[in-house]
Design a protein around this motif. Sequence first.
Motif, PDB file in Angstrom:
ATOM      1  N   THR A 204     -41.400 -20.959  13.960  1.00 36.96           N
ATOM      2  CA  THR A 204     -40.745 -21.584  13.116  1.00 36.96           C
ATOM      3  C   THR A 204     -39.460 -21.578  13.521  1.00 36.96           C
ATOM      4  N   LEU A 205     -38.826 -22.590  12.831  1.00 36.55           N
ATOM      5  CA  LEU A 205     -37.309 -22.423  12.975  1.00 36.55           C
ATOM      6  C   LEU A 205     -36.494 -22.319  11.610  1.00 36.55           C
ATOM      7  N   SER A 206     -37.131 -21.164  10.818  1.00 37.10           N
ATOM      8  CA  SER A 206     -36.938 -20.775   9.430  1.00 37.10           C
ATOM      9  C   SER A 206     -35.504 -19.955   9.586  1.00 37.10           C
ATOM     10  N   LEU A 207     -34.885 -20.160   8.673  1.00 34.49           N
ATOM     11  CA  LEU A 207     -33.417 -19.258   8.377  1.00 34.49           C
ATOM     12  C   LEU A 207     -33.885 -18.196   7.637  1.00 34.49           C
ATOM     13  N   GLU A 208     -34.739 -18.002   6.898  1.00 35.10           N
ATOM     14  CA  GLU A 208     -35.199 -17.273   6.090  1.00 35.10           C
ATOM     15  C   GLU A 208     -36.629 -16.586   6.440  1.00 35.10           C
ATOM     16  N   PRO A 209     -36.826 -15.325   6.151  1.00 35.51           N
ATOM     17  CA  PRO A 209     -38.023 -14.491   6.777  1.00 35.51           C
ATOM     18  C   PRO A 209     -39.456 -15.350   6.142  1.00 35.51           C
ATOM     19  N   VAL A 210     -40.121 -15.716   7.179  1.00 39.32           N
ATOM     20  CA  VAL A 210     -41.599 -16.141   6.696  1.00 39.32           C
ATOM     21  C   VAL A 210     -42.525 -14.984   6.931  1.00 39.32           C
ATOM     22  N   SER A 227     -36.384 -16.840  16.126  1.00 34.94           N
ATOM     23  CA  SER A 227     -35.163 -16.389  15.588  1.00 34.94           C
ATOM     24  C   SER A 227     -33.944 -16.372  16.902  1.00 34.94           C
ATOM     25  N   PHE A 228     -33.694 -17.327  17.636  1.00 33.29           N
ATOM     26  CA  PHE A 228     -33.071 -17.390  18.988  1.00 33.29           C
ATOM     27  C   PHE A 228     -31.419 -17.450  18.564  1.00 33.29           C
ATOM     28  N   GLU A 229     -30.985 -17.484  17.281  1.00 32.79           N
ATOM     29  CA  GLU A 229     -29.624 -17.874  16.840  1.00 32.79           C
ATOM     30  C   GLU A 229     -29.520 -16.867  15.718  1.00 32.79           C
ATOM     31  N   PRO A 230     -28.235 -16.221  15.802  1.00 30.91           N
ATOM     32  CA  PRO A 230     -27.844 -15.071  14.736  1.00 30.91           C
ATOM     33  C   PRO A 230     -28.183 -15.166  13.378  1.00 30.91           C
ATOM     34  N   HIS A 231     -28.261 -16.744  12.923  1.00 25.52           N
ATOM     35  CA  HIS A 231     -28.506 -16.850  11.400  1.00 25.52           C
ATOM     36  C   HIS A 231     -30.270 -17.411  11.396  1.00 25.52           C
ATOM     37  N   ARG A 232     -31.047 -17.235  12.359  1.00 23.37           N
ATOM     38  CA  ARG A 232     -32.306 -17.492  11.969  1.00 23.37           C
ATOM     39  C   ARG A 232     -33.055 -16.228  11.931  1.00 23.37           C
ATOM     40  N   ARG A 233     -33.864 -16.082  10.965  1.00 27.38           N
ATOM     41  CA  ARG A 233     -34.457 -14.701  10.829  1.00 27.38           C
ATOM     42  C   ARG A 233     -36.046 -14.969  10.194  1.00 27.38           C
TER      43      ARG A 233
END
Length: 329
Positions: A204-210, A227-233
């Motif tokens: 996913t491209l989610s910013l919050e945990p799925v 999670s390839f950017e610091p704000h994506r988790r």
Amino acid sequence: MSTEVLCLSADEVDRLLDIDTAIDSQRAAFASLARGTTSPAEKIMVPGGPDGSVAVCYAARLSTETGPVCKFVSVNPANARVGLPSISGVLMALDPETGRPVAIMDGAIVTAVRTAAASAAVADALATAQSTELAVLGSGVQGRGHVHAICRVRPIREVRMWSPSEDRRHRVARELASELGLAVEPCASAEEAVRNADIVATCTLSLEPVLRGAWLSPGTTVLSVGSFEPHRREIDAAVIEKAAAVVIDDPATAARHAGPIVAAISEGRLGVDDLVSVGEVIVGRVRARTSSEDVIYYNSTGLGVQDAAACWAVIGRARAAGAGQTIAL
């Protein structure tokens, strides 16, 4: 002086970069990192607008026999609302001796295929041999690609898929079941998909945990590619806490770019020295899994050497098949 350059469209790259070729290329990429035979460079990220878009430039050289490769790719999550792919890009390869351009090809297909293929290579190195149940969170290009790729390295008998769009996850599940001859079940929640799975892929491209660690069973291998950017988790802190090993493609890159890793390091729950390089596992220098009960977590940020390996695999097959169009630059 003009240069003859091989040009390959998305359809041509898709035909040439079959999944087995792609998996082999990714094993070679990770092994080259471990052996120090590759020449990677720091990736450049260009933030986009408020829609969460980002452009990324990767450059690397797989070996002295293959020339440098540069990929310029854009990730635009909002494209899905207007029926466009979220990832677009282009690759250029240079001659290993002269540095002159030798090939230009579609970058979105290479990115899509090599990302799923890399996860399959990692799953082959980390997952238990008896892994038969696969959970995939995300029903886009990567969700589909991961099902196909992981089925090449493990005897998957059942796939469970979740994504926010009910219509899409049902449609994609039907299509995958037809393509692979497997039971593919669309699930109403991420937890339903993940419970008792042997392998979990978050695409996913989610910013919050799925994905939450509380849902994981002993022995599960988690593969996270979003999670390839610091704000994506895509995953919560409990996944890392539960993991017997935290495996990454490159420690320095993960410590700066992989959202869950960045957070764990900044909060003192993880150190850079705790990170296990997947290349070291693939070449046999390090064991990540020491027990069939271990939970193993892998976070991919994506590396230029992966693109370089896939790109030269495509060039080799294109030359052998006489594929593509040659233009003068």
